[in-house]
Design a protein around this motif. Structure first.
Motif, PDB file in Angstrom:
ATOM      1  N   SER A  52       0.887  -1.075   0.044  1.00  0.00           N
ATOM      2  CA  SER A  52      -0.010   0.044   0.081  1.00  0.00           C
ATOM      3  C   SER A  52       0.848   1.397   0.020  1.00  0.00           C
ATOM      4  O   SER A  52       2.099   1.262   0.313  1.00  0.00           O
ATOM      5  CB  SER A  52      -0.854   0.110   1.363  1.00  0.00           C
ATOM      6  OG  SER A  52      -0.331   0.071   2.457  1.00  0.00           O
ATOM      7  N   ARG A  53       0.343   2.364  -0.363  1.00  0.00           N
ATOM      8  CA  ARG A  53       0.994   3.570  -0.144  1.00  0.00           C
ATOM      9  C   ARG A  53       0.499   4.549   0.824  1.00  0.00           C
ATOM     10  O   ARG A  53      -0.753   4.685   1.417  1.00  0.00           O
ATOM     11  CB  ARG A  53       0.801   4.299  -1.586  1.00  0.00           C
ATOM     12  CG  ARG A  53       1.410   3.807  -2.815  1.00  0.00           C
ATOM     13  CD  ARG A  53       1.398   4.405  -4.070  1.00  0.00           C
ATOM     14  NE  ARG A  53       0.251   4.723  -4.191  1.00  0.00           N
ATOM     15  CZ  ARG A  53      -0.637   5.875  -4.482  1.00  0.00           C
ATOM     16  NH1 ARG A  53       0.201   7.096  -4.169  1.00  0.00           N
ATOM     17  NH2 ARG A  53      -1.515   6.051  -4.822  1.00  0.00           N
ATOM     18  N   GLY A  54       1.283   5.423   1.334  1.00  0.00           N
ATOM     19  CA  GLY A  54       1.016   6.329   2.356  1.00  0.00           C
ATOM     20  C   GLY A  54       0.135   7.690   1.833  1.00  0.00           C
ATOM     21  O   GLY A  54       0.000   7.583   0.475  1.00  0.00           O
ATOM     22  N   SER A  61       2.362   4.639  -7.894  1.00  0.00           N
ATOM     23  CA  SER A  61       2.237   3.144  -8.558  1.00  0.00           C
ATOM     24  C   SER A  61       2.405   2.406  -7.018  1.00  0.00           C
ATOM     25  O   SER A  61       2.852   3.090  -6.166  1.00  0.00           O
ATOM     26  CB  SER A  61       3.339   2.540  -9.437  1.00  0.00           C
ATOM     27  OG  SER A  61       4.704   2.972  -8.805  1.00  0.00           O
ATOM     28  N   TYR A  62       1.892   1.337  -7.082  1.00  0.00           N
ATOM     29  CA  TYR A  62       2.025   0.460  -5.815  1.00  0.00           C
ATOM     30  C   TYR A  62       3.001  -0.488  -5.896  1.00  0.00           C
ATOM     31  O   TYR A  62       3.209  -1.489  -7.051  1.00  0.00           O
ATOM     32  CB  TYR A  62       0.889  -0.401  -5.668  1.00  0.00           C
ATOM     33  CG  TYR A  62      -0.535   0.525  -5.376  1.00  0.00           C
ATOM     34  CD1 TYR A  62      -0.820   0.877  -4.024  1.00  0.00           C
ATOM     35  CD2 TYR A  62      -1.360   0.927  -6.508  1.00  0.00           C
ATOM     36  CE1 TYR A  62      -1.687   1.752  -3.887  1.00  0.00           C
ATOM     37  CE2 TYR A  62      -2.508   1.789  -6.113  1.00  0.00           C
ATOM     38  CZ  TYR A  62      -2.639   2.122  -4.685  1.00  0.00           C
ATOM     39  OH  TYR A  62      -3.813   3.108  -4.512  1.00  0.00           O
ATOM     40  N   PRO A  63       4.061  -0.442  -5.216  1.00  0.00           N
ATOM     41  CA  PRO A  63       5.364  -1.254  -5.212  1.00  0.00           C
ATOM     42  C   PRO A  63       4.903  -2.882  -5.230  1.00  0.00           C
ATOM     43  O   PRO A  63       4.198  -3.379  -4.439  1.00  0.00           O
ATOM     44  CB  PRO A  63       6.068  -1.040  -4.015  1.00  0.00           C
ATOM     45  CG  PRO A  63       5.550   0.315  -3.606  1.00  0.00           C
ATOM     46  CD  PRO A  63       4.070   0.252  -3.825  1.00  0.00           C
ATOM     47  N   ARG A  64       5.460  -3.699  -6.220  1.00  0.00           N
ATOM     48  CA  ARG A  64       5.396  -5.039  -6.372  1.00  0.00           C
ATOM     49  C   ARG A  64       6.119  -5.736  -5.192  1.00  0.00           C
ATOM     50  O   ARG A  64       7.230  -5.267  -4.772  1.00  0.00           O
ATOM     51  CB  ARG A  64       5.918  -5.551  -7.485  1.00  0.00           C
ATOM     52  CG  ARG A  64       4.964  -5.021  -8.864  1.00  0.00           C
ATOM     53  CD  ARG A  64       3.456  -5.282  -8.749  1.00  0.00           C
ATOM     54  NE  ARG A  64       2.673  -4.865 -10.083  1.00  0.00           N
ATOM     55  CZ  ARG A  64       2.696  -5.416 -11.140  1.00  0.00           C
ATOM     56  NH1 ARG A  64       3.408  -6.719 -11.186  1.00  0.00           N
ATOM     57  NH2 ARG A  64       2.032  -5.308 -12.174  1.00  0.00           N
ATOM     58  N   VAL A  65       5.934  -6.830  -4.926  1.00  0.00           N
ATOM     59  CA  VAL A  65       6.483  -7.657  -3.519  1.00  0.00           C
ATOM     60  C   VAL A  65       7.151  -8.690  -4.228  1.00  0.00           C
ATOM     61  O   VAL A  65       6.220  -9.619  -4.590  1.00  0.00           O
ATOM     62  CB  VAL A  65       5.371  -7.815  -2.415  1.00  0.00           C
ATOM     63  CG1 VAL A  65       6.233  -8.643  -1.582  1.00  0.00           C
ATOM     64  CG2 VAL A  65       5.035  -6.549  -1.870  1.00  0.00           C
ATOM     65  N   SER A  66       8.298  -9.076  -4.184  1.00  0.00           N
ATOM     66  CA  SER A  66       9.040 -10.151  -4.814  1.00  0.00           C
ATOM     67  C   SER A  66       9.579 -10.822  -3.757  1.00  0.00           C
ATOM     68  O   SER A  66       9.823 -10.522  -2.623  1.00  0.00           O
ATOM     69  CB  SER A  66      10.194  -9.610  -5.834  1.00  0.00           C
ATOM     70  OG  SER A  66       9.582  -8.913  -6.992  1.00  0.00           O
ATOM     71  N   GLY A  67       9.878 -12.125  -4.085  1.00  0.00           N
ATOM     72  CA  GLY A  67      10.839 -13.104  -3.137  1.00  0.00           C
ATOM     73  C   GLY A  67       9.890 -13.612  -1.879  1.00  0.00           C
ATOM     74  O   GLY A  67      10.495 -14.317  -1.030  1.00  0.00           O
ATOM     75  N   ALA A  68       8.485 -13.661  -2.223  1.00  0.00           N
ATOM     76  CA  ALA A  68       7.749 -14.283  -1.231  1.00  0.00           C
ATOM     77  C   ALA A  68       7.835 -15.982  -1.661  1.00  0.00           C
ATOM     78  O   ALA A  68       7.705 -16.251  -2.913  1.00  0.00           O
ATOM     79  CB  ALA A  68       6.206 -13.662  -0.993  1.00  0.00           C
TER      80      ALA A  68
END
Length: 360
Positions: A52-54, A61-68
């Motif tokens: 999410s963004r502040g 844009s919403y940062p993608r989450v990698s490495g999960a």
């Protein structure tokens, strides 16, 4: 000179009283957002993870989450793994088993996020689809005058769904394909001739989610007269008024969903439908079915949903100045491009009041 001096003093007085107020907004850490809608009838399914963004964030844009590490477990101990294809998008090419109950697990940065267990709904059905002459009222702005309230006449498409016992909650998505015709002049074997051009384009819904559930405070689980789509009499808002309207192909996607997914969409609709009026619901954080198992204080946004799907198609034709209309079920599912045109030869998917299909 004195008058000019007085005006200058007055301006300086107002400027001196002006003070910029910067409200204090608490800084909240970016939260994990899970977008997981899995369909049983699809060979490929994907789960999207992002942050999410502040409130004051400048990045749109919403940062993608990698490495999960992302996987499902079922009620018999089986595991279905998702592999990261691109940043933040995790996919699987294994079909879900319609007889299993699934739980979603996400391991990320030393934390484990878990969903509530989800049963696979049975395949949904629609018992009856029909239309009624009706009107739709829309409001512009704050509706301070009668000019802000617009009444638009058209045809409301409705559905009746009988109790399916284990399935009573649904989500609908409709694609409307408008058909219209133009002509062009040509010369064939030395003779002038006017030939047809078949044109079509797709229109998609916007706004809140179309969901249906059993009526509240009723012993009956049947759903009656659920509104699917409204077709305006003024179809010239979609096509040039110099061309000939040839009807709509209405493609209905009906999804069977669990009750907790229905409640999630219902809460989301209340906020999406709010327009800042005094009696609108207060914006709150939506409660999905995901939680952080390793640290309950951590908040995770989003929802895990398993759904089944059925498709139905109908042909609708009407004229702007007459009350009657024609609504007919389409038994044959052709592939229809988003938009386009074809000269001379009518496309195989082209609909009209009366026609035959390959199996007839």
């Amino acid at each position: 000179m004195k008058q000019g001096l007085y005006i200058l003093i007055l301006i300086l007085t107002f400027v001196a009283c002006e003070e910029i107020y910067n409200p204090k907004i608490d800084e909240v850490d970016d939260m994990l957002v899970v977008e997981a809608i899995l369909r049983v009838d699809q060979q490929f399914n994907s789960i999207k993870l992002y942050r999410s963004r502040g409130f004051n964030a400048t990045d749109e844009s919403y940062p993608r989450v990698s490495g999960a590490t992302v996987f499902l477990t079922d009620d018999e101990g089986g595991t279905l793994n998702f592999a990261e294809s691109t940043a933040g998008i995790y996919i699987t090419n294994e079909l879900l088993n319609p007889n299993r109950i699934y739980t979603l697990y996400i391991n990320l940065d030393g934390e484990q996020y878990v969903s509530e267990a989800q049963e696979v709904p049975i395949t949904p059905v629609i018992d009856t689809v029909y239309g009624e002459r009706d009107y739709r009222v829309s409001v512009r702005g704050a509706a301070n005058t009668a000019d802000d309230i617009v009444k638009e006449y058209g045809i409301q498409i409705l559905a009746d769904i009988n109790d399916q016992e284990t399935l009573n909650h649904y989500r609908f998505y409709g694609r409307k394909v408008i058909q219209y015709m133009d002509t062009y002049d040509t010369v064939i074997m030395g003779m002038p001739e006017t030939r047809p051009i078949y044109i079509w384009r797709s229109v998609y819904p916007s706004g809140i989610f179309n969901i249906a559930g059993p009526p509240s405070y009723s012993a009956s689980r049947d759903i009656s007269k659920h509104p699917l789509e409204f077709f305006e009499d003024d179809y010239f808002k979609y096509i040039p008024d110099t061309l000939s309207f040839m009807g709509w192909i209405y493609i209905i996607d009906e999804f069977g969903i669990n009750e907790n997914s229905y409640n999630y969409y219902n809460d989301l609709n209340q906020q999406l439908g709010a327009e800042g009026r005094i009696f609108d619901p207060v914006y709150v954080q939506l409660q999905g079915n995901m939680y952080c198992d390793s640290d309950p204080s951590k908040v995770v946004l989003g929802n895990f949903e398993i759904t089944t799907r059925s498709e139905f198609r109908y042909y609708l034709y009407y004229t702007r100045k007459r009350e009657e209309f024609w609504l007919r079920k389409i038994p044959y599912f052709y592939d229809i491009p988003e938009r386009g045109y074809i000269k001379d030869d009518r496309p195989d998917f082209w609909e009209q009041i009366s026609r035959t299909y390959p199996d007839e």
